[in-house]
Design an enzyme around this catalytic site. Structure first.
Site, PDB file in Angstrom:
ATOM      1  N   GLU A   1       0.822  -1.074  -0.253  1.00  0.00           N
ATOM      2  CA  GLU A   1      -0.379  -0.179   0.444  1.00  0.00           C
ATOM      3  C   GLU A   1       0.612   1.518   0.136  1.00  0.00           C
ATOM      4  O   GLU A   1       0.540   2.583  -0.341  1.00  0.00           O
ATOM      5  CB  GLU A   1      -1.278  -0.222   1.272  1.00  0.00           C
ATOM      6  CG  GLU A   1      -2.256  -0.724   1.333  1.00  0.00           C
ATOM      7  CD  GLU A   1      -1.327  -1.895   1.565  1.00  0.00           C
ATOM      8  OE1 GLU A   1      -2.856  -2.960   2.139  1.00  0.00           O
ATOM      9  OE2 GLU A   1      -0.177  -2.700   2.442  1.00  0.00           O
TER      10      GLU A   1
ATOM     11  N   PHE B   1     -11.863  -6.649  14.282  1.00  0.00           N
ATOM     12  CA  PHE B   1     -10.886  -7.311  13.024  1.00  0.00           C
ATOM     13  C   PHE B   1     -11.133  -5.943  12.055  1.00  0.00           C
ATOM     14  O   PHE B   1     -11.386  -5.395  11.562  1.00  0.00           O
ATOM     15  CB  PHE B   1     -11.074  -7.958  12.330  1.00  0.00           C
ATOM     16  CG  PHE B   1     -10.204  -8.327  11.983  1.00  0.00           C
ATOM     17  CD1 PHE B   1      -9.195  -9.225  12.041  1.00  0.00           C
ATOM     18  CD2 PHE B   1     -10.528  -8.896  10.754  1.00  0.00           C
ATOM     19  CE1 PHE B   1      -8.420  -9.841  11.162  1.00  0.00           C
ATOM     20  CE2 PHE B   1      -9.458  -9.484   9.142  1.00  0.00           C
ATOM     21  CZ  PHE B   1      -8.500 -10.223   9.879  1.00  0.00           C
ATOM     22  N   GLN B   2      -9.411  -4.926  11.350  1.00  0.00           N
ATOM     23  CA  GLN B   2      -8.359  -4.182  11.303  1.00  0.00           C
ATOM     24  C   GLN B   2      -9.453  -3.345  10.884  1.00  0.00           C
ATOM     25  O   GLN B   2     -10.315  -2.734   9.952  1.00  0.00           O
ATOM     26  CB  GLN B   2      -9.253  -5.130   9.556  1.00  0.00           C
ATOM     27  CG  GLN B   2      -7.680  -6.299   9.831  1.00  0.00           C
ATOM     28  CD  GLN B   2      -8.043  -7.038   8.194  1.00  0.00           C
ATOM     29  OE1 GLN B   2      -8.330  -6.479   7.314  1.00  0.00           O
ATOM     30  NE2 GLN B   2      -6.821  -7.281   8.059  1.00  0.00           N
TER      31      GLN B   2
ATOM     32  N   LYS C   1     -17.765  -0.203   4.911  1.00  0.00           N
ATOM     33  CA  LYS C   1     -18.026  -1.512   4.265  1.00  0.00           C
ATOM     34  C   LYS C   1     -19.950  -1.696   3.727  1.00  0.00           C
ATOM     35  O   LYS C   1     -19.497  -1.794   2.816  1.00  0.00           O
ATOM     36  CB  LYS C   1     -17.566  -2.841   4.659  1.00  0.00           C
ATOM     37  CG  LYS C   1     -18.191  -4.147   3.507  1.00  0.00           C
ATOM     38  CD  LYS C   1     -17.379  -5.596   3.725  1.00  0.00           C
ATOM     39  CE  LYS C   1     -17.814  -6.529   3.267  1.00  0.00           C
ATOM     40  NZ  LYS C   1     -16.760  -7.653   3.685  1.00  0.00           N
TER      41      LYS C   1
ATOM     42  N   MET D   1      24.560   8.590   2.355  1.00  0.00           N
ATOM     43  CA  MET D   1      24.340  10.404   2.792  1.00  0.00           C
ATOM     44  C   MET D   1      24.612   9.626   4.581  1.00  0.00           C
ATOM     45  O   MET D   1      25.155  11.079   5.017  1.00  0.00           O
ATOM     46  CB  MET D   1      22.793  10.838   2.594  1.00  0.00           C
ATOM     47  CG  MET D   1      22.754  12.023   3.350  1.00  0.00           C
ATOM     48  SD  MET D   1      23.697  13.562   2.293  1.00  0.00           S
ATOM     49  CE  MET D   1      22.893  14.111   0.761  1.00  0.00           C
TER      50      MET D   1
END
Length: 559
Positions: free
Chosen positions: A48, A110-111, A160, A472
Site C-alpha cells: 500500500e 477486526f482490522q 463496508k 548520505m
C-alpha cells in the site's frame, strides 16, 4: 446500484482515470464494482505504501489528482507515509480508505483503525461516510479541497456496509449544508491590496542586488512562464529550491541553480549578498536557510505565497503578497518598469568562475552517469528519485526541460519513494521516458515494486548507485561524527542487476565508465522495466554541503 457503484460513477464524473491500490475485506464491494468498470484503470501495487507513492508520482507528472485505495486497518495505516509525503510536498491526492461496517465502528473490530484520526495532522481534510446518500457530494468536495489553494491529500473513510448498500444517483444529495463546508480550510486564495503591489515595485526599483527565490508553489500554480518574464523584465537572477527545480530554464543566463544545503556556491553567495529577496511559492525550510538569522541578512524580503500560514513562519519578511503566484507575478509584470543590473550580474559571474564544479567525464562518478542520462534523453525524461546523495546528484546535474519532469520527496525525505513514484508518473505520461535515480539503500526499501511495473508492462528504468552503504548517512558520519560509521555499511552482498533479472526485469551492472552509455541506451530501448546498477566508490560525496546550523555561505567541498 450499490454505494460502491455510485462511488465509481462519482470518480468518473470528476475525471479519474487511474486508481492505485490493494484489495482487502473492507473494500471488496468497491473491487466488485471495479470488475465490470471499463472507464477507470486500477493498478495493484505490491504494498500500500507503493500505491500511495504511485498516486503521488502520477499527480506530479500529470497535474491531476492522484487516487489511492486500500482496505481498512493495516491497509490504511500502510498509506500513512505516502499521505505525509504528499502533504509535505503539497501534492493533490484523494485517499479512499476502507473501514469496517458502521455497526462495528468503535468496538475494536477486526482490522478497524481510526484512519481519519491517525492522519489528521497530515491531511487537508477527512470525511467519514455515514450516509449512502452523501457519496457523490463527498467525492466532489474531496477533489475540490485536494486541488484548491495549496494542494494536498484528502481522506475519505468508506465503511463496508455503506459501499454494499443499495442506492441510486437520484437520491444523492447535491450539496453540503453550509455548516458542513470546510470553513476552517487552511488555504484561501486572496487578492492583495493594490498598495502592496505598488510597495513591491518600489522595493524592486530601489534594489541594486536582487534575487528571486522560487519554490514548488511556482510549479503548482503554473507560473513558470510568468516567472521567466518577470525575471527578464527586472534583470533578476533566479535560484530555486529542490521542489522548484524545472520552473526556470536551466540554461538561462539568469539561472543560479539550486539554493541551500547542497545548492550551487553562486546561488548561496548571491542570496547572502543580495539586498532584495523575492520569494515565490517557497517556505524558507531549514535545508534552504541554514542558520536563519544569517539568511539573506542584508536583504529586504518580499514573500509571495498562497498559504498565509507560511508567511513569516520561519523567516521575517518585509512585505507579503498573499495569493496565487501566477496571478500576482502577472500583475507585477504589468506595473513594474524594466531594470538592468550589470554590476550585480558581473559579481555573480565572478562567483561562477571561481567555484565552477570540475568536469569528471573520464571517471565513473555520479555526475558522469547523470550527464550521460541527460545527453541520451536530451533533458526530456521524467526523473524521479529516492532520497539521499543520489537525489542531490540528480538535482545538480540533470538539466530539466520542464516543471513536471523532476519528481522527488522534498519535505518528508522518504526513502523508497522513487520507484513507485516513477511507476505512477509513467502510467500518467506513457509518452515519456521515466527514470528512478536511486541509491542502494533506498532501492532496497521498495524494490519489490518492480513486480508492479512488470505485471502492468510499465517500462521504468531504475539507476542504482551502489556504494555498499547508506551514502548520505555515511557522509554525515564521516564529516560530522568523527568517521564512526555506525550501521551505515550495507556490505557487498547484493547484485541489484541480478535481483532485477530474478523479478523478470532487465538488469545491467556497470563497473567502468565506458559501460555507462551502452547500458543506459539498452535500458531505454528495451521498453521493459530495467535496473542499471552502477558500482561507485563509497567515499563519493554530495557536495557542496552546508554543515547543519551554519549559514549557507559557509560551504564545504568547494575549492
Amino acid at each position: 446500484m450499490t454505494g460502491a457503484e455510485v462511488l465509481l460513477k462519482a470518480l468518473e464524473e470528476v475525471g479519474v482515470e487511474v486508481i492505485f491500490g490493494f484489495p482487502g475485506g473492507a473494500v471488496l464491494p468497491i473491487y466488485d464494482a471495479l470488475y465490470n468498470n471499463r472507464k477507470i484503470k486500477h493498478v495493484r501495487t505490491v504494498h500500500e505504501q507503493g500505491a500511495a507513492h504511485a498516486a503521488d508520482g502520477y499527480a506530479r507528472a500529470t497535474g491531476k489528482v492522484g487516487v489511492v485505495i486500500s482496505t481498512s486497518g493495516p491497509g490504511a495505516t500502510n498509506l500513512v507515509t505516502g499521505i505525509a509525503n504528499a502533504y509535505m510536498d503539497s501534492v493533490p491526492m484523494v485517499v479512499l480508505a476502507g473501514q469496517v461496517s458502521t455497526d462495528l465502528i468503535g468496538k475494536d473490530s477486526f482490522q478497524e483503525v481510526d484512519i481519519c484520526g491517525i492522519t489528521l495532522p497530515i491531511t487537508k481534510h477527512s470525511f467519514m461516510l455515514r450516509d449512502k446518500r452523501e457519496i457523490l457530494k463527498t467525492v466532489r468536495e474531496a477533489f475540490r479541497i485536494a486541488k484548491s489553494g495549496r494542494p494536498g491529500p484528502v481522506v475519505i473513510e468508506l465503511p463496508k456496509d455503506i459501499m454494499a448498500s443499495e442506492t441510486n444517483m437520484e437520491e444523492q444529495k447535491e450539496d453540503f449544508d453550509l455548516s458542513f463546508r470546510v470553513l476552517s480550510e487552511k488555504i484561501n486564495s486572496s487578492h492583495d491590496e493594490k498598495e502592496n503591489l505598488e510597495i513591491a515595485v518600489e522595493m524592486i526599483m530601489k534594489s541594486e542586488r536582487p534575487v528571486i527565490y522560487a519554490g514548488g508553489g511556482v510549479k503548482l500554480s503554473g507560473a513558470s512562464s510568468a516567472l521567466k518574464t518577470f525575471a527578464e523584465k527586472i534583470c533578476c537572477p533566479v535560484t530555486t529550491t529542490l521542489m522548484g527545480i524545472g520552473c526556470f530554464p536551466h540554461n538561462h543566463e539568469l539561472y543560479l541553480g539550486m539554493l541551500g544545503m547542497h545548492g550551487t556556491p553562486w546561488a548561496n553567495l548571491a542570496v547572502s549578498e543580495c539586498d532584495l529577496l523575492v520569494a515565490v511559492g517557497a517556505r524558507f525550510d531549514d535545508r534552504v536557510t541554514g542558520k536563519t538569522d544569517e539568511f539573506a541578512k542584508n536583504a529586504k524580503i518580499i514573500h509571495i505565497d498562497i498559504d498565509s500560514a507560511e508567511i513569516g513562519k520561519n523567516v521575517r519578511v518585509d512585505l507579503s503578497l498573499h495569493g496565487d503566484a501566477k496571478e500576482l507575478l502577472s500583475r507585477l509584470i504589468e506595473i513594474v518598469p524594466e531594470k538592468r543590473h550589470g554590476d550585480w550580474l558581473k559579481r555573480i559571474e565572478y562567483f561562477k568562475n571561481k567555484y565552477l564544479l570540475r568536469d569528471s567525464r573520464r571517471e565513473l562518478t555520479p555526475r558522469y552517469v547523470i550527464e550521460e542520462i541527460n545527453e541520451l534523453t536530451e533533458g526530456k525524461a521524467i526523473i524521479a528519485t529516492e532520497v539521499g546523495q543520489h537525489q542531490m546528484w540528480a538535482a545538480q546535474y540533470y538539466k530539466f526541460e520542464d516543471s513536471s519532469s523532476f519528481i522527488t520527496s522534498g519535505g518528508l525525505g522518504t526513502m523508497g519513494f522513487g520507484l513507485p513514484a516513477a511507476i505512477g508518473a509513467k502510467v500518467g505520461r506513457p509518452d515519456k521516458v521515466v527514470f528512478d535515480i536511486a541509491g542502494d539503500g533506498s532501492f532496497e526499501m521498495n524494490c519489490h515494486e518492480l513486480l508492479t511495473a512488470l505485471r502492468y508492462d510499465i517500462p521504468v528504468i531504475v539507476v542504482v548507485f551502489n556504494n555498499r552503504s547508506l551514502g548520505m548517512v555515511r557522509q554525515w558520519q564521516e564529516m560530522f561524527y568523527g568517521g564512526r560509521f555506525s550501521h551505515s555499511d550495507l556490505g557487498d552482498v547484493a547484485d541489484y542487476a541480478r535481483i532485477a533479472e530474478g523479478f523478470g526485469a532487465a538488469g545491467y551492472r556497470v563497473t567502468r565508465s565506458d559501460e555507462v552509455r551502452e547500458a543506459i541506451k539498452r535500458a531505454i530501448n528495451e521498453e521493459k522495466p530495467a535496473v542499471v546498477e552502477v558500482v561507485i566508490d563509497k567515499d563519493e560525496k554530495a557536495v557542496p554541503i552546508v554543515p547543519p546550523g551554519k549559514p549557507i555561505y559557509q560551504m564545504l567541498g568547494i575549492d
